[in-house]
Each structure stands twice: as C-alpha cells, then as structure tokens.
Design an enzyme around this catalytic site. Structure first.
Site, PDB file in Angstrom:
ATOM      1  N   HIS A  94      -3.461 -17.220  -5.816  1.00 50.35           N
ATOM      2  CA  HIS A  94      -4.411 -16.203  -5.117  1.00 50.35           C
ATOM      3  C   HIS A  94      -5.692 -17.217  -4.396  1.00 50.35           C
ATOM      4  CE1 HIS A  94      -5.925 -15.724  -8.988  1.00 50.35           C
ATOM      5  NE2 HIS A  94      -7.112 -15.376  -8.466  1.00 50.35           N
ATOM      6  N   ASP A  95      -5.848 -18.389  -5.156  1.00 56.65           N
ATOM      7  CA  ASP A  95      -7.150 -19.150  -5.045  1.00 56.65           C
ATOM      8  C   ASP A  95      -6.893 -20.260  -3.887  1.00 56.65           C
ATOM      9  OD1 ASP A  95      -8.683 -17.427  -6.642  1.00 56.65           O
ATOM     10  OD2 ASP A  95      -8.080 -18.754  -8.314  1.00 56.65           O
ATOM     11  N   ASP A 149      -4.075  -9.631 -15.950  1.00 61.31           N
ATOM     12  CA  ASP A 149      -5.090 -10.681 -15.792  1.00 61.31           C
ATOM     13  C   ASP A 149      -6.405 -10.339 -16.418  1.00 61.31           C
ATOM     14  OD1 ASP A 149      -6.710 -12.779 -14.441  1.00 61.31           O
ATOM     15  OD2 ASP A 149      -5.401 -12.854 -12.768  1.00 61.31           O
ATOM     16  N   ASP A 152      -8.084 -15.518 -17.306  1.00 59.46           N
ATOM     17  CA  ASP A 152      -8.748 -15.870 -16.245  1.00 59.46           C
ATOM     18  C   ASP A 152     -10.002 -16.889 -16.602  1.00 59.46           C
ATOM     19  OD1 ASP A 152      -9.708 -15.676 -13.288  1.00 59.46           O
ATOM     20  OD2 ASP A 152     -11.579 -14.935 -14.390  1.00 59.46           O
ATOM     21  N   ASP A 161       0.988  -1.228  -0.006  1.00 55.96           N
ATOM     22  CA  ASP A 161       0.092   0.108  -0.151  1.00 55.96           C
ATOM     23  C   ASP A 161       0.958   1.161   0.066  1.00 55.96           C
ATOM     24  OD1 ASP A 161      -1.938   1.984   0.437  1.00 55.96           O
ATOM     25  OD2 ASP A 161      -2.136   1.407   2.372  1.00 55.96           O
ATOM     26  N   ASP A 217      -1.617  -1.141  -3.855  1.00 59.54           N
ATOM     27  CA  ASP A 217      -1.960  -0.526  -5.185  1.00 59.54           C
ATOM     28  C   ASP A 217      -0.647  -0.445  -6.179  1.00 59.54           C
ATOM     29  OD1 ASP A 217      -0.092   1.577  -4.142  1.00 59.54           O
ATOM     30  OD2 ASP A 217      -1.791   1.983  -2.535  1.00 59.54           O
ATOM     31  N   GLU A 273      -5.885 -20.003 -17.770  1.00 58.07           N
ATOM     32  CA  GLU A 273      -6.180 -20.627 -16.593  1.00 58.07           C
ATOM     33  C   GLU A 273      -7.329 -21.646 -16.940  1.00 58.07           C
ATOM     34  OE1 GLU A 273      -8.210 -20.051 -12.114  1.00 58.07           O
ATOM     35  OE2 GLU A 273      -9.084 -19.123 -13.977  1.00 58.07           O
TER      36      GLU A 273
HETATM   37  C1  GLC Z   1     -10.592 -17.523 -11.494  1.00 55.87           C
HETATM   38  C2  GLC Z   1      -9.668 -16.778 -10.715  1.00 55.87           C
HETATM   39  C3  GLC Z   1     -10.491 -16.450  -9.264  1.00 55.87           C
HETATM   40  C4  GLC Z   1     -11.802 -15.791  -9.684  1.00 55.87           C
HETATM   41  C5  GLC Z   1     -12.465 -16.491 -10.768  1.00 55.87           C
HETATM   42  C6  GLC Z   1     -13.729 -16.090 -11.329  1.00 55.87           C
HETATM   43  O1  GLC Z   1     -10.406 -18.843 -11.053  1.00 55.87           O
HETATM   44  O2  GLC Z   1      -8.178 -17.208 -10.065  1.00 55.87           O
HETATM   45  O3  GLC Z   1      -9.791 -15.877  -8.233  1.00 55.87           O
HETATM   46  O4  GLC Z   1     -12.419 -15.718  -8.310  1.00 55.87           O
HETATM   47  O5  GLC Z   1     -11.536 -16.935 -11.735  1.00 55.87           O
HETATM   48  O6  GLC Z   1     -13.011 -14.566 -11.906  1.00 55.87           O
HETATM   49 CA    CA Z   2      -3.394   2.191  -1.320  1.00 55.33          CA
END
Ligand code: GLC
Ligand code: CA
Length: 563
Positions: A337-338, A97, A202, A20, A28, A260
């Site tokens: 991140h998932d 992304d 994505d 941040d 950010d 993905e």
């Molecule tokens: C992908 C992303 C995930 C998101 C999903 C919907 O799986 O990695 O974080 O919630 O798509 O966009």
């Molecule tokens: Ca910030």
C-alpha cells in the site's frame, strides 16, 4: 523446518479501499467478510489486513489512538471476531498489521504526556528540548522524517519537541522504556487471544534510535534537513527488543510474523531478524526489489527515462536468495500500500494481460511466501487523478508542499501519479457499476477511470485475464509446492536485460520476456511440457525461443535436460 507460512499464498488488504459493506464510502471489515469466498476461490490462504484500530486517520490507521478497539468506520470488535471465524472456515489465516513504532498524538498516552511540563508519560515517547539558533527556536537536530518534513514537532504548552519520523500526528514511542514495551506486549496478546494468526510488524526497523541525537552529517536539503535513516533504522538495540518480544509473547502462540524492515536493511540484517536458528521473526520485507526503474525521487525525469532495470531486479532477488536460503525465509511481493502499482512500474498498461500475468508467474514461483496486493490479481494500474485534492495521502500532500516552490503543479502531479502511495489505495475494482462495485456511494478516494475495462467481474469471465492467470498459477504453485517452496532457485542469463528466467529445483523452468518486443532466448531442452503460457503458442526452434511481448512460460522438464 516445515512451517505452514512457507506454503501460504498471502494477500494484502487495505481495508479502506477493499469493499464497503454499509455504503458510507469507506471499506470495512464486513466488506472483507463478504469477499472471503472470492479470496478462497483465488487460492489465497493468508491475509494481511492493514490497520483498522481506532484512529484519527491521519495516516489511514497507522496512527493508532486505541490499540484495543476497531475504528467505527471499519466496524466493531464483533465484526473482527466474525471475520476470523469465517476466514478460518475457509482455511485462510489472518495476520494483523501491528504498529509498534508510534501511536497517534490522540492516543491517551500522548495526551497525558503533553498535559504538563514533566509528565511521567513523556517517557513513553521521545521528548527533547529545542535549540536556539539566531534567537529562533529550532528542533533538537537536523533529522528529516519519511514524509518530507523535519522529524520533530514542537509542543508549545510544554516547550518541548517530540520525535516523529512519520507524520506530526504520529509520535515515535520510546522502546528503551521497559514499561512501554510491556504495554505493547499486552496489545499483541490481546489480538492473538482473539484468534489472529500473527502480525505484519509495521516499521519494525525503526524501534531503536540513535539516542545521542547528534546531527546527521550527510547531505542536507534546502531546508537544512538530512534524510538519514541510519539514525533510526536497524540499530543493534532492536534485536534485544525483538528477542524480548519473542520470548514474552510470540513463543507462546502458534503465530507467524513478518516484519517491515525499511531504512535499507541489508541481507545480513535480514538474517539477523529472521534466521531459522535464532532469529526473532519468521521473515522480513526488504525493499530492494521495489524501485528498479528509477521512479523513486524521479521528479526531474521524463517518462522515457523510467525503464525497468531487469538485471538489477534479478540481482536483488538473487542476492537475498543467496544470503537466505537454507537459513531463513522471505516474503515475496511486487508492491504494497506504500507503492505505485506494479503493472505501471514493471509491466505495461498497453499489455495488461500479458505483463500482469508475467509478473504473477514470477511472484508465485520465486523463493519465499508470495504476497499479492489487492487489485494486483486483476492488473490494476496507477491512478489517473488530475487534482491535488484527489491525492489524500499525507505523504503525497507533504511531498507537494515540499516541491511547490520549485516545480509547476502539473509536474508534481505527474510525479505523484508515478510514485505516490495513492496509486495502490484507490478503490478495488469489483465490477463495471458506478464506483466499481466498491461502494454505492462516492468514496473519499476516487476510483480509477479504467474500472469499466479492468474489474474482477469481467475477468472472471475471461480465460485470458490476469485474474484467471493468478488463479491458475496459484493452483500450480500448490501442486508443485515441493519444487517451489523447498527447491533450489537458479537464475538463467542473469545479465540478460530483457528476460527474467529461472529454474526451480531443476524441474520447473520459468521464462519471461520483460520487453514490449519479441526477444530470443536460448535454452536447449529435451522432453518438456508447458504448464502455463500467457499466449496461445510457443515459438521454439533449434533450442531458441522467440518470446512475444511479456510472454511468460512455466515449463516442466520431464527429463534431466542436457543443456
Ligand atoms: C509503514 C507503513 C506505512 C505507514 C508507516 C508508518 O511504512 O507501511 O503505510 O505510513 O509505516 O506507520
Ligand atoms: Ca463502510
């Protein structure tokens, strides 16, 4: 095929929790800019930044309401341009992304679509009439989405349902509509023209749906819903869409793409997406190596039933290598991140340094482009949250709702600490100051309580740290790139449940012990030298290594070894 992205060392940034810069508690773009020298020093040459488009943040930015702008919480388009400029100055490529499967329900297309009963923009999404069952209005079919709910939501004003396989604020786009596809291609061009180097695409496996919309016939849950990704994953029409996307957009830029592909894409599908000859993307993320410890859906399991299945892990990596090598490339990663933190999954928090560096060694020397997830390089582990309100993720909140009728709150929280996406999303731990140096103010996501011991600053001063190992290993990967990138991969003792070992190009030998106890590993050697060792010594006698807990060795074979 000599593509730059094969030699890249990737790093994934979840901007909200990375750094941040303006003390509002939200990470950010300027925060990322600030840390580019850190990434450069680590050896990273490619960053993937999770979405920062304008968004109501129902799913932290994966719900896009304006594809062509930066959300004010992350900064401005000017900040983005500067980020690209500075990253490039440090020879770091930047991929964005791109979320093409759905938008936010606050996107103007969707707002228009629901503004009147048969508005033409409804073609951009997937609207259907509901069914009447026992006098009650019900969704068009029994499909369950990814976030523990029906895949359909109702709009009363137009008396229709729309498909949304993620949250109710993320309506799925209708890729069978050519005009919609053209709009999305424009979006991709917009960012490529601003200088980004490509995309992580994505949820790309879900672009095409089963347009018959028939009920799934697989097992239903207590709400009568069936989670059946085959209805909306890896369906044949996707390949036509991607071909068009490639020909109309990607082929006109020097860019890379990594898709993905969830929903259980197999090796053959992986090849179809990304083979060198006539694939559409440069590589695709599969998920086969993510839950090799049975933690997924583990609410009924005790902690000691969650054990890494090393054989399964090796076999999954091997299967993809066997199917792809010479034909296609692959991204290699432990988590994104998932997922929960890999140190908590396959490593061991009580052996943070050895197990963290062991995982780093494997990641950086397998077949593919490695992607390090922010914080992995310092061995960050799962969150210690004790209250439901700390789990901000919409997936976690829905999970709680789905299970609260049947389980104690504490049991659900325990499962969330083990599996939820919040584990990867807690603020990056930069130093030991308040809020871990992520921000000077409290952010909506709480910092992991271990930040005073586990942080970048501290590890920068320790030779035996996960960070120092990642740095050293990245250097070695670059130094031996011919062997690592282009060389063959041979697994050793595939069926051994304790070690994860392999040869690269018959020259580099990687030996690791996945266990908390000493393990013997037989491998007769002639002349060799150690390039990396996460312990001071190596115990080796008569062709047998005695490996310490999570010991990891990178060995160069100096002469053809005659084992
Ligand atoms: C992908 C992303 C995930 C998101 C999903 C919907 O799986 O990695 O974080 O919630 O798509 O966009
Ligand atoms: Ca910030």
């Amino acid at each position: 095929m000599n593509k730059w992205w094969k030699y890249a060392v990737g790093y994934q940034i979840y901007p909200r929790s990375f750094k941040d810069s303006n003390q509002d508690g939200i990470g950010d773009l300027r925060g990322i800019i600030e840390k580019i020298p850190y990434l450069y020093d680590l050896g990273v040459t490619l960053i993937w930044i999770c979405p920062f488009y304008r968004s109501p943040m129902d799913d932290n930015g994966y719900d896009v309401s304006d594809y062509r702008d930066v959300d004010p919480s992350f900064g401005t388009l000017e900040d983005f341009k500067e980020l690209i400029k500075i990253a490039h100055r440090y020879q770091i490529k930047v991929i964005l992304d791109l979320v093409l499967n759905h938008t936010s329900d606050e996107h103007q297309w969707f707002q228009k679509a629901i503004s009147s009963k048969d508005h033409p923009y409804q073609k951009y999404y997937i609207f259907k009439e509901g069914k009447m069952i026992d006098g009650k209005k019900c969704p068009p079919n029994n499909w369950k989405g990814f976030f523990s709910e029906s895949a359909w939501s109702y709009v009363e004003s137009i008396d229709k349902y729309y498909l949304r396989i993620f949250s109710k604020k993320m309506p799925d786009l209708n890729w069978s509509h050519p005009e919609l596809r053209q709009e999305l291609y424009q979006v991709a061009r917009f960012w490529l023209d601003l200088g980004c180097d490509g995309f992580r695409l994505d949820a790309i496996a879900h672009l095409a749906k089963d347009l018959s919309f028939k009920d799934s016939t697989i097992n239903i849950d207590h709400n009568g819903l069936a989670f059946d990704p085959s209805k909306f994953s890896n369906r044949p029409e996707i390949f036509e869409y991607l071909k068009e996307f490639k020909e109309e957009v990607l082929d006109h830029y020097d860019c890379m793409t990594v898709g993905e592909v969830g929903g259980g894409a197999n090796v053959l599908e992986g090849l179809k997406y990304a083979n060198y000859q006539n694939g559409y993307l440069n590589m695709v993320f599969n998920f086969d190596t993510c839950w090799s410890n049975g933690a997924y859906g583990s609410i009924d399991k005790k902690d000691d039933e969650i054990v890494t299945d090393v054989v399964n892990l090796k076999e999954n990596f091997k299967r993809w290598y066997d199917g792809l090598h010479k034909k296609a490339w692959l991204p290699i990663y432990w988590l994104n991140h998932d997922h929960p933190r890999v140190l908590s999954q396959y490593g061991n928090v009580n052996y943070r340094y050895p197990s963290g560096s062991m995982l780093g060694l494997i990641l950086l020397f397998l077949y593919g482009t490695p992607f390090i997830y922010q914080g992995e390089e310092i061995g960050m582990s799962n969150v210690d949250y004790t209250r439901l309100s700390q789990f901000k993720d919409v997936g976690a909140q829905n999970y709680f709702q789905e299970h609260k009728e049947f389980y104690e709150e504490e049991t659900i929280l325990h499962t969330l600490r083990r599996t939820s996406r919040c584990n990867a999303r807690s603020p990056m731990q930069w130093d030991a100051s308040a809020y871990a140096g992520f921000s000077e103010v409290r952010s909506e996501m709480d910092v992991n309580g271990n930040y005073k011991e586990v942080n970048v600053q501290r590890q920068q001063h320790e030779k035996d740290s996960v960070l120092a190992s990642y740095k050293q290993l990245i250097k070695l990967r670059k130094q031996y790139s011919k062997d690592v990138v282009d060389g063959s991969l041979t697994f050793i003792d595939l069926k051994d449940p304790n070690t994860f070992s392999f040869l690269k190009n018959n020259r580099l030998l990687i030996i690791t012990n996945f266990k908390e106890e000493a393990i013997k590993f037989t491998y007769p050697l002639n002349e060799w030298q150690i390039l990396f060792n996460n312990y001071k010594e190596v115990e080796y006698q008569d062709g047998i290594f005695t490996l310490k807990p999570y010991q990891a060795l990178l060995i160069e074979l100096l002469k053809e070894n005659n084992s």
